[in-house]
Design an enzyme around this catalytic site. Sequence first.
Site, PDB file in Angstrom:
ATOM      1  N   HIS A 278       0.802  -1.215   0.000  1.00 53.35           N
ATOM      2  CA  HIS A 278       0.000   0.000   0.000  1.00 53.35           C
ATOM      3  C   HIS A 278       0.837   1.269   0.000  1.00 53.35           C
ATOM      4  CE1 HIS A 278      -3.461   2.454   1.712  1.00 53.35           C
ATOM      5  NE2 HIS A 278      -3.951   1.861   0.650  1.00 53.35           N
ATOM      6  N   HIS A 509      -8.913  11.256  -0.372  1.00 53.44           N
ATOM      7  CA  HIS A 509      -8.222   9.973  -0.393  1.00 53.44           C
ATOM      8  C   HIS A 509      -6.968  10.086   0.479  1.00 53.44           C
ATOM      9  CE1 HIS A 509      -5.942   6.536  -2.215  1.00 53.44           C
ATOM     10  NE2 HIS A 509      -7.137   6.008  -2.166  1.00 53.44           N
ATOM     11  N   LYS A 511      -4.759  10.521   3.933  1.00 53.09           N
ATOM     12  CA  LYS A 511      -4.817   9.944   5.274  1.00 53.09           C
ATOM     13  C   LYS A 511      -3.894  10.767   6.167  1.00 53.09           C
ATOM     14  CE  LYS A 511      -4.834   6.389   2.082  1.00 53.09           C
ATOM     15  NZ  LYS A 511      -6.109   6.652   1.438  1.00 53.09           N
TER      16      LYS A 511
END
Length: 623
Positions: A278, A509, A511
Site C-alpha cells: 500500500h 483519499h 490519510k
Amino acid sequence: MSQDSQHGKWTMSSSEDEDDAPAPAVSKPAERPTARALADTNEGSKNMDALIRSSQKSDPIPSTDIKSESSSPAISSKTIGSEARQAAHSNQHNPVKFETKVPSPAVKRKKETEESGWALSSSDDERPDEKASQTKRRSPSPKRKKVEDKRPPSPHGPSYYKEEPEEFFETSLPPENTFRFYLTKVTGIEKKYNNGALHIKEILSPLFGTLKESVQFNYCFDIPWMVQQYPPEFRDKPVMIVHGEKRESKARLIQQAQPYGHIRFCQAKLDIAFGTHHTKMMLLWYEEGFRVVILTSNLIRADWYQKTQGLWLSPLYPRLPEDSPASAGESPTYFKRDLVEYLEAYRSPELAEWIERIKEHDLSETRVYLIGSAPGRYQGADMERWGHLRLRKLLRENTRPILGEEAWPIIGQFSSIGSMGIDKTKWLAAEFQQTLATLGSAKKSSASSETTLHLVYPSVDNVRTSLEGYPAGGSLPYSIQTAQRQLWLHSYFHRWSSESSGRGHAMPHIKTYMRTSPDFTELAWFLVTSANLSKAAWGGLEKNNTQIMVRSYELGVLYLPSAFNMTKFTIQKNPFPATSSSSSFPVPIDLPPQRYSSKDQPWIWNIPYTQAPDTHGNVWVPS
C-alpha cells in the site's frame, strides 16, 4: 456470495484490509436490515441507529466470499488493485440515472459512461471491476487516435484520457513551502485554490530536476497513463515499479507494460493473509541529485483529478563527495537510515542499487521522520521498528508533555476502514489510541483514555454532493460486512469538510493523523501517510503484548515541532492561495471537525443509494 434484498442481488465481497477471520457461514440467515435501510439517506427512522438496534437482534452476518487469486476469472483492466472492488467499479462506470420512481438494481442500466465522463479512482483496499474494459464504446476520432495510439481503450470511457488545459500546470516552481507538504491539484475548482498545489506532471517535470531514472512504489497502477505523466524528454528513462500483485493480476500488470521497454518490476513479498503493498512513494534520480516523494495517490488518473490528496516532497539531495564516511549525509531525524532500513525490508535484489544511491547522497536537510510498516511478526526491540509502535516511540522520544494534554484531541482522517473487533477496547481505544496520545516519556495511565478521538470519514451526503458524485464513494471502501460488525465505531465519526481551502467537494483519499490544541489553533504533531484506519496497516499486538503483527507495506512522514526548532505548530486556517513561505502548518481539513448529525450515515460502498441524485444526476446501485 449474493444476498437478496429489496434491491435485488448485491455482492458481498471480501476486503483485503480485513484483519479478522471471516465469520462462520450461515446457510439460511434470519431476516435482518436490508441494504435499503442504509441507503435511505432522507429518512431519519432508517439511519444507522436503526441498524444498530436491529442488528443486535439478528443472526450473524454470513461470511464474506474470499477467493484465491488463482480462481479469479480471466479479466483485463488498465487499473490494477484488489479484487474486492469489482462490484463497485462496475457500478461506477455504468451509472444509473435518478428517477422519480426509485429504480431497482435489476433494471437494465443505461450505458452513459461516455456522456457523463465517470472517471473513477481505485481505492487502496479494494480492487476495481476489471470486466469493465469489455464494455462496448465508440471508436475514437482520427484526431484522438493520434494522441491515444499507445493507450488501450479505458474502462472508464473516453473522458479518462482527457487532458487538463495547459494553464492548469505551472511553468515555475510553486511558492516556497516551509514544511514541504502539498495537496494535489483538483480539476473543476477556482484556479487560486490550486496555487501552491502540485500535479504529478509537475512533480516529474524538469522544474524539479533532469531525471535519469525513477522508482514508483504504489498499490494501483495504470501504466499507459503513468507513462504519459512523464514529460517527453524523460518518457524513455528507466522506471522500476514496486507492486504487490500476484499470479493473474501480476500477469495483467506486466502485460500493461509490454509496449514500454524502459519499465522493470519489483514484486513486494506479502506472506501474511490480507496484506497489501500500500506504500506510495517515488524515488527520483537526477543529474543534479536525488529526491523522495511520499504521497497518498495511486498511479491512476482519477486519483489526480478530483480527489483531495497529500504529499511530502523532499529537498533536492546533492551527491556526497567520494570516500565520505558511512555516517555522512544523515539528518537530525535519521531519515536516511530509516529509508534504507525500509527498502531493505523488501529483501529484493532489484532495490539494492537504489539503496546504494541513497547512501551516496546528502539527506541532512530532511526535517521529517519516516514511519513505515512492513509485513511480519516482530518481538523485542524490533516491535518498535514498524507501524503504530514506531509512531509511539518517536512521540515518546521527540515530544514533551503538555500541561492539560488530556484536553488536546486527536484527529484522524482516512479513506478506508478495516475490522477492529467487537468493541473499542479490542484495538482502537486501547493500543492505537495509547500511541496517538503519547507525548514525551512520562508515563500517563489515564491520558489516552481521557483524550478525545475525532475520526473524519465522509458521510453519504458528503459523497453525494462531491465533484464526482457517488463514484467518489468507490474510493471509500467501507463495506457493509465490516460496518455491521463494529457499529460502535460510528459514534466517533465526523463529516469531511475542507471549505476553507476551496476543496470542500473534492472527496478525500488523503490519510492524516494529528494532535491539536483544544481551540484547534495549534498542533503537537502531524502525520501524512498511506495508512488507513486498520490493524493491517498499523499492526496489532499479540501474545500478551509481547509481539506485534503487521500485514501491509505502508509509508508516511511525521512532522514534529522540535525538528523545526518550534515548541508547537500554529495551524494555518486558509492555506490557499499560497503566496509566500509560512511558518503555520497547512492542515487540509476544516477545524473543529463537525460530528455526524442524527441523519448522517457513514458512506458504505457496497449498498445502494437511490433516494436522491448526486451532482451528475445519478444514483448508486451496486451490481
